[in-house]
Design a protein around this motif. Structure first.
Motif, PDB file in Angstrom:
ATOM      1  N   LYS A 159      14.304   0.511  -2.386  1.00 52.31           N
ATOM      2  CA  LYS A 159      15.012   0.007  -1.509  1.00 52.31           C
ATOM      3  C   LYS A 159      14.766  -0.089  -0.031  1.00 52.31           C
ATOM      4  N   ALA A 160      13.948   0.626   0.367  1.00 52.73           N
ATOM      5  CA  ALA A 160      13.431   0.875   1.666  1.00 52.73           C
ATOM      6  C   ALA A 160      12.204  -0.376   1.833  1.00 52.73           C
ATOM      7  N   ALA A 161      11.313  -0.504   0.507  1.00 52.38           N
ATOM      8  CA  ALA A 161      10.474  -1.460   0.462  1.00 52.38           C
ATOM      9  C   ALA A 161      11.004  -2.835   0.297  1.00 52.38           C
ATOM     10  N   VAL A 162      11.896  -3.121  -0.222  1.00 55.18           N
ATOM     11  CA  VAL A 162      12.577  -4.289  -0.226  1.00 55.18           C
ATOM     12  C   VAL A 162      13.123  -4.936   0.862  1.00 55.18           C
ATOM     13  N   ILE A 163      13.847  -4.022   1.882  1.00 52.59           N
ATOM     14  CA  ILE A 163      14.270  -4.285   3.019  1.00 52.59           C
ATOM     15  C   ILE A 163      13.092  -4.392   4.099  1.00 52.59           C
ATOM     16  N   ALA A 164      12.178  -3.779   3.967  1.00 46.81           N
ATOM     17  CA  ALA A 164      10.843  -4.152   4.866  1.00 46.81           C
ATOM     18  C   ALA A 164      10.266  -5.306   4.551  1.00 46.81           C
ATOM     19  N   ILE A 165      10.395  -5.491   3.425  1.00 41.33           N
ATOM     20  CA  ILE A 165       9.401  -7.026   2.867  1.00 41.33           C
ATOM     21  C   ILE A 165      10.296  -8.080   3.412  1.00 41.33           C
ATOM     22  N   THR A 166      11.888  -7.894   3.232  1.00 39.90           N
ATOM     23  CA  THR A 166      12.606  -9.009   3.517  1.00 39.90           C
ATOM     24  C   THR A 166      12.603  -9.093   5.485  1.00 39.90           C
ATOM     25  N   ARG A 167      12.425  -8.036   5.947  1.00 40.50           N
ATOM     26  CA  ARG A 167      12.268  -8.275   7.434  1.00 40.50           C
ATOM     27  C   ARG A 167      10.778  -9.006   7.779  1.00 40.50           C
ATOM     28  N   SER A 168      10.049  -8.609   7.270  1.00 42.41           N
ATOM     29  CA  SER A 168       8.503  -8.911   7.284  1.00 42.41           C
ATOM     30  C   SER A 168       8.575 -10.408   6.992  1.00 42.41           C
ATOM     31  N   THR A 205      13.414   7.465  -6.648  1.00 37.06           N
ATOM     32  CA  THR A 205      12.664   6.201  -6.623  1.00 37.06           C
ATOM     33  C   THR A 205      13.252   5.052  -6.223  1.00 37.06           C
ATOM     34  N   TYR A 206      14.750   5.067  -6.411  1.00 40.77           N
ATOM     35  CA  TYR A 206      15.627   4.099  -5.660  1.00 40.77           C
ATOM     36  C   TYR A 206      15.495   3.826  -4.128  1.00 40.77           C
ATOM     37  N   GLY A 207      15.403   4.895  -3.657  1.00 38.80           N
ATOM     38  CA  GLY A 207      15.175   5.059  -2.125  1.00 38.80           C
ATOM     39  C   GLY A 207      13.908   4.341  -1.652  1.00 38.80           C
ATOM     40  N   VAL A 208      12.909   4.933  -2.244  1.00 41.72           N
ATOM     41  CA  VAL A 208      11.865   3.958  -1.953  1.00 41.72           C
ATOM     42  C   VAL A 208      11.662   2.425  -2.206  1.00 41.72           C
ATOM     43  N   ALA A 230       0.696  12.264  -9.218  1.00 38.04           N
ATOM     44  CA  ALA A 230       0.028  13.713  -8.809  1.00 38.04           C
ATOM     45  C   ALA A 230       0.908  14.799  -8.492  1.00 38.04           C
ATOM     46  N   ASN A 231       2.230  14.570  -8.446  1.00 36.28           N
ATOM     47  CA  ASN A 231       3.295  15.620  -8.458  1.00 36.28           C
ATOM     48  C   ASN A 231       3.086  15.978  -6.970  1.00 36.28           C
ATOM     49  N   LYS A 232       2.922  15.088  -6.044  1.00 32.28           N
ATOM     50  CA  LYS A 232       2.779  15.521  -4.570  1.00 32.28           C
ATOM     51  C   LYS A 232       3.733  14.714  -3.536  1.00 32.28           C
ATOM     52  N   TRP A 233       4.714  13.949  -4.427  1.00 36.50           N
ATOM     53  CA  TRP A 233       5.242  13.385  -3.464  1.00 36.50           C
ATOM     54  C   TRP A 233       6.290  13.905  -2.432  1.00 36.50           C
ATOM     55  N   GLN A 234       7.039  15.154  -3.012  1.00 37.97           N
ATOM     56  CA  GLN A 234       7.852  15.721  -2.157  1.00 37.97           C
ATOM     57  C   GLN A 234       7.001  16.337  -0.861  1.00 37.97           C
ATOM     58  N   GLU A 235       5.832  16.962  -1.030  1.00 34.06           N
ATOM     59  CA  GLU A 235       5.233  17.489  -0.018  1.00 34.06           C
ATOM     60  C   GLU A 235       4.599  16.329   1.196  1.00 34.06           C
ATOM     61  N   SER A 247       0.835  -1.172   0.113  1.00 34.29           N
ATOM     62  CA  SER A 247      -0.012   0.047   0.199  1.00 34.29           C
ATOM     63  C   SER A 247       0.919   1.192  -0.028  1.00 34.29           C
ATOM     64  N   LEU A 248       1.852   1.225   0.685  1.00 32.40           N
ATOM     65  CA  LEU A 248       2.769   2.413   0.803  1.00 32.40           C
ATOM     66  C   LEU A 248       3.479   2.655  -0.609  1.00 32.40           C
ATOM     67  N   VAL A 249       3.871   1.700  -1.390  1.00 30.62           N
ATOM     68  CA  VAL A 249       4.213   1.510  -2.477  1.00 30.62           C
ATOM     69  C   VAL A 249       3.406   2.319  -3.658  1.00 30.62           C
ATOM     70  N   LYS A 250       2.244   1.852  -3.578  1.00 35.28           N
ATOM     71  CA  LYS A 250       1.073   2.307  -4.411  1.00 35.28           C
ATOM     72  C   LYS A 250       0.819   3.862  -4.082  1.00 35.28           C
ATOM     73  N   LYS A 251       0.833   4.062  -2.910  1.00 31.93           N
ATOM     74  CA  LYS A 251       0.784   5.375  -2.256  1.00 31.93           C
ATOM     75  C   LYS A 251       1.908   6.385  -3.123  1.00 31.93           C
ATOM     76  N   PHE A 252       2.988   6.008  -3.021  1.00 31.93           N
ATOM     77  CA  PHE A 252       4.182   6.474  -3.570  1.00 31.93           C
ATOM     78  C   PHE A 252       3.823   6.796  -4.918  1.00 31.93           C
ATOM     79  N   ILE A 253       3.577   5.870  -5.757  1.00 29.36           N
ATOM     80  CA  ILE A 253       3.335   5.838  -7.159  1.00 29.36           C
ATOM     81  C   ILE A 253       2.273   6.856  -7.374  1.00 29.36           C
ATOM     82  N   ALA A 254       1.091   6.852  -6.785  1.00 32.89           N
ATOM     83  CA  ALA A 254       0.069   7.804  -6.861  1.00 32.89           C
ATOM     84  C   ALA A 254       0.579   9.321  -6.657  1.00 32.89           C
TER      85      ALA A 254
END
Length: 70
Positions: free
Chosen positions: A45-54, A40-43, A28-33, A17-24
């Protein structure tokens, strides 16, 4: 945003859901706010690490290689 990815109890569904929110937000050009990292690499990478931990938390005994697809 970082706290959501590093939450030790986060689920794969929540990560997805977080990754889908990022894409949305990018579309919508609202990622910074909305506090997303500058790359996108940072997001991803964070998702892959979080999934691995889960997966490690949910399957501590199995020694299985997981393929992750969001």
């Amino acid at each position: 945003v970082r706290a959501k990815f590093t939450n030790p109890d986060v689920t794969i569904e929540e990560i997805s859901s977080l990754v889908k929110k990022f894409i949305a937000d990018v579309a919508a050009n609202k990622w910074q706010e909305n506090g997303w990292p500058r790359t996108t690499y940072g997001v991803s990478k964070a998702a892959v690490i979080a999934i691995t931990r889960s997966l490690a938390r949910d399957h501590p005994v199995e020694k299985v290689r997981f393929a992750v697809v969001l």
